[in-house]
Design an enzyme around this catalytic site. Structure first.
Site, short mmCIF file in Angstrom:
data_model
loop_
_atom_site.label_atom_id
_atom_site.label_comp_id
_atom_site.label_asym_id
_atom_site.label_seq_id
_atom_site.Cartn_x
_atom_site.Cartn_y
_atom_site.Cartn_z
N GLU A 17 0.86 -1.20 0.00
CA GLU A 17 0.00 0.00 0.00
C GLU A 17 0.89 1.24 0.00
O GLU A 17 1.87 1.30 0.73
CB GLU A 17 -0.90 0.02 1.25
CG GLU A 17 -1.76 1.29 1.31
CD GLU A 17 -2.61 1.36 2.57
OE1 GLU A 17 -3.53 0.54 2.72
OE2 GLU A 17 -2.34 2.24 3.41
N ALA A 51 -7.60 10.31 2.97
CA ALA A 51 -7.73 10.02 4.41
C ALA A 51 -8.06 11.30 5.16
O ALA A 51 -7.60 12.38 4.79
CB ALA A 51 -6.45 9.40 4.92
N ARG A 108 -16.13 2.90 3.44
CA ARG A 108 -17.03 3.96 3.90
C ARG A 108 -16.22 5.23 4.15
O ARG A 108 -16.63 6.33 3.80
CB ARG A 108 -17.72 3.53 5.20
CG ARG A 108 -18.75 4.53 5.66
CD ARG A 108 -19.12 4.34 7.10
NE ARG A 108 -18.01 4.68 7.99
CZ ARG A 108 -18.04 4.61 9.30
NH1 ARG A 108 -19.14 4.19 9.90
NH2 ARG A 108 -17.00 4.94 10.04
N GLY A 109 -15.04 5.09 4.79
CA GLY A 109 -14.26 6.26 5.20
C GLY A 109 -14.60 6.61 6.63
O GLY A 109 -15.65 6.21 7.16
N LYS A 164 -21.20 -7.05 3.34
CA LYS A 164 -20.32 -6.40 2.34
C LYS A 164 -19.88 -7.42 1.28
O LYS A 164 -19.83 -7.09 0.09
CB LYS A 164 -19.11 -5.82 3.08
CG LYS A 164 -18.20 -4.99 2.25
CD LYS A 164 -17.46 -3.90 3.04
CE LYS A 164 -16.57 -4.40 4.15
NZ LYS A 164 -15.88 -3.29 4.84
N GLN A 211 4.91 7.46 14.51
CA GLN A 211 3.99 7.00 13.46
C GLN A 211 3.12 5.85 13.97
O GLN A 211 1.91 5.82 13.76
CB GLN A 211 4.83 6.60 12.24
CG GLN A 211 4.11 5.75 11.24
CD GLN A 211 4.85 4.44 10.97
OE1 GLN A 211 6.06 4.36 11.08
NE2 GLN A 211 4.10 3.42 10.62
P1 FAD Z 1 -17.89 -0.28 6.78
O1 FAD Z 1 -17.61 -1.62 6.24
O2 FAD Z 1 -19.08 0.45 6.25
O3 FAD Z 1 -18.03 -0.40 8.36
C1 FAD Z 1 -18.09 0.75 9.18
C2 FAD Z 1 -18.85 0.43 10.47
O4 FAD Z 1 -20.23 0.24 10.17
C3 FAD Z 1 -18.38 -0.84 11.17
O5 FAD Z 1 -18.45 -0.64 12.55
C4 FAD Z 1 -19.40 -1.88 10.72
O6 FAD Z 1 -19.57 -2.92 11.69
C5 FAD Z 1 -20.66 -1.05 10.60
N1 FAD Z 1 -21.58 -1.55 9.56
C6 FAD Z 1 -21.23 -1.95 8.31
N2 FAD Z 1 -22.33 -2.34 7.63
C7 FAD Z 1 -23.38 -2.20 8.47
C8 FAD Z 1 -24.78 -2.43 8.36
N3 FAD Z 1 -25.30 -2.91 7.21
N4 FAD Z 1 -25.57 -2.14 9.43
C9 FAD Z 1 -25.06 -1.64 10.57
N5 FAD Z 1 -23.73 -1.40 10.73
C10 FAD Z 1 -22.92 -1.66 9.70
N6 FAD Z 1 -9.78 5.48 5.03
C11 FAD Z 1 -9.62 6.48 4.14
O7 FAD Z 1 -10.16 7.58 4.35
N7 FAD Z 1 -8.87 6.32 3.00
C12 FAD Z 1 -8.26 5.14 2.71
O8 FAD Z 1 -7.58 5.01 1.68
C13 FAD Z 1 -8.40 4.04 3.63
N8 FAD Z 1 -7.84 2.84 3.37
C14 FAD Z 1 -8.06 1.79 4.23
C15 FAD Z 1 -7.52 0.53 3.92
C16 FAD Z 1 -7.72 -0.56 4.76
C17 FAD Z 1 -7.13 -1.92 4.40
C18 FAD Z 1 -8.47 -0.39 5.97
C19 FAD Z 1 -8.68 -1.55 6.92
C20 FAD Z 1 -9.02 0.86 6.29
C21 FAD Z 1 -8.83 1.95 5.42
N9 FAD Z 1 -9.38 3.23 5.70
C22 FAD Z 1 -9.21 4.26 4.81
C23 FAD Z 1 -10.11 3.46 6.95
C24 FAD Z 1 -11.64 3.23 6.80
O9 FAD Z 1 -12.19 4.20 5.93
C25 FAD Z 1 -12.25 3.37 8.21
O10 FAD Z 1 -11.82 2.32 9.03
C26 FAD Z 1 -13.77 3.52 8.28
O11 FAD Z 1 -14.11 3.94 9.60
C27 FAD Z 1 -14.57 2.27 7.98
O12 FAD Z 1 -14.56 1.96 6.65
P2 FAD Z 1 -15.15 0.55 6.12
O13 FAD Z 1 -15.10 0.59 4.66
O14 FAD Z 1 -14.51 -0.58 6.83
O15 FAD Z 1 -16.67 0.71 6.63
#
Ligand code: FAD
Length: 286
Positions: A17, A51, A108-109, A164, A211
């Site tokens: 990454e 981010a 989601r972010g 998902k 970091q």
């Molecule tokens: P989701 O999968 O939507 O989950 C978010 C929360 O909602 C979780 O608590 C989940 O349990 C809950 N949830 C999900 N679906 C439902 C549902 N149907 N009903 C009720 N609750 C639900 N952030 C950035 O801004 N830019 C990046 O480039 C970036 N890269 C990342 C790369 C990796 C490998 C990881 C692990 C994280 C990254 N992040 C990045 C951080 C990420 O955006 C955050 O962790 C964010 O808070 C959650 O994103 P998600 O896509 O996992 O969300």
């Protein structure tokens, strides 16, 4: 190339990454990093996106396109949706298509309490479904071996992860962790929940103490005492801390590969030296 073609049961892949350079630095600064990473022959390189709630990031697409077209390495562009409209995402997908970017990590972010949400997409699963309905992309998703900070339990988080995957996520990349037992437990629970897409383990080597502390406070990863002792012992010796951090990451990776992990996703922090040391140490195991 779509990421789905990279996974098969007898091989562990190693992917990287990178993040776009700060707005004050020219985009070319990441290209020299990428030239060094290319030599390590990663299975793919993913590029982070906006981010901190900044959704207006076009450099992710530029860098992902560069990796794919100029370097000939499959790339994945991260894309967040919490502050996006459907129209905005469609424009973004069109750009990816035109620039040859075929793989998207749909996220989601993070929610910034100071910025009102748009509610066009609630969760990453909504974005995943939308991307699948509006283009021919391979979609990956994020997962959290220690549970996402907002979820009330790992079981609940995994229930959401299943949604998902059912929405179209074909591969998962995990949040960083320092205790492999958390990952093994998570994988078992995901298995039981019927999640059977490849899951890559996210490994972040210590590059410096600040970091890691920042990352840990953002994502809530727990620090095993072995790791905490290492940071404490070498905190005033950056070179020793870096070398110990590399050794720790290699140790984690050896255990993960021995346990049949699908892939290692290395958070390179745009540091080719560390990526090289780790790649060389584990190359023959992959
Ligand atoms: P989701 O999968 O939507 O989950 C978010 C929360 O909602 C979780 O608590 C989940 O349990 C809950 N949830 C999900 N679906 C439902 C549902 N149907 N009903 C009720 N609750 C639900 N952030 C950035 O801004 N830019 C990046 O480039 C970036 N890269 C990342 C790369 C990796 C490998 C990881 C692990 C994280 C990254 N992040 C990045 C951080 C990420 O955006 C955050 O962790 C964010 O808070 C959650 O994103 P998600 O896509 O996992 O969300």
């Amino acid at each position: 190339m779509k990421l789905s073609s990279l996974f098969n049961s007898d091989k562990t892949i190693l992917s990287f990454e990178v993040f776009p350079p700060k707005k004050t630095s020219p985009i070319e600064t990441v290209y020299s990093t990428l030239a060094e990473l290319k030599e390590l022959n990663p299975a793919f390189i993913s590029v982070t996106y906006g981010a901190g709630g900044n959704a207006a990031d076009t450099t992710t697409c530029d860098i992902a396109a560069y990796i794919q077209r100029e370097l000939g390495i499959p790339s994945a562009a991260h894309l967040t949706c919490v502050y996006s409209t459907k129209e905005g995402v469609l424009t973004q997908l069109q750009q990816f298509k035109e620039r040859g970017v075929e793989n998207i990590l749909a996220l989601r972010g993070d929610v910034n309490p100071e910025i009102p949400r748009l509610h066009e997409f609630e969760y990453a699963s909504d974005l995943t479904k939308f991307i699948k309905e509006n283009g021919d992309f391979h979609v990956s998703g994020a997962c959290y071996p220690e549970c996402h900070l907002e979820a009330s339990s790992l079981a609940e988080d995994i229930k959401h992860l299943k949604i998902k995957v059912e929405a179209g996520a074909e591969h998962l990349m995990s949040q960083l962790f320092f205790d492999n037992n958390t990952f093994h437990r998570f994988r078992e629970m995901a298995d039981i929940a019927g999640i059977n897409v490849p899951i890559e383990a996210g490994i972040m080597p210590v590059v410096n103490k600040k970091q890691i502390e920042r990352m840990v406070s953002m994502c809530g990863a727990s620090l095993p005492s072995k790791f905490a002792k290492m940071m404490q012992r070498y905190e005033h010796n950056p070179e020793a801390l870096r070398d110990a951090g590399i050794a720790y990451a290699v140790d984690q990776i050896v255990d993960l590969i021995s346990n049949g992990v699908d892939g290692i996703h290395l958070y390179t922090m745009n540091n080719p030296y560390v990526a090289r040391k780790i790649s060389e140490a584990v190359r023959s195991l992959l």
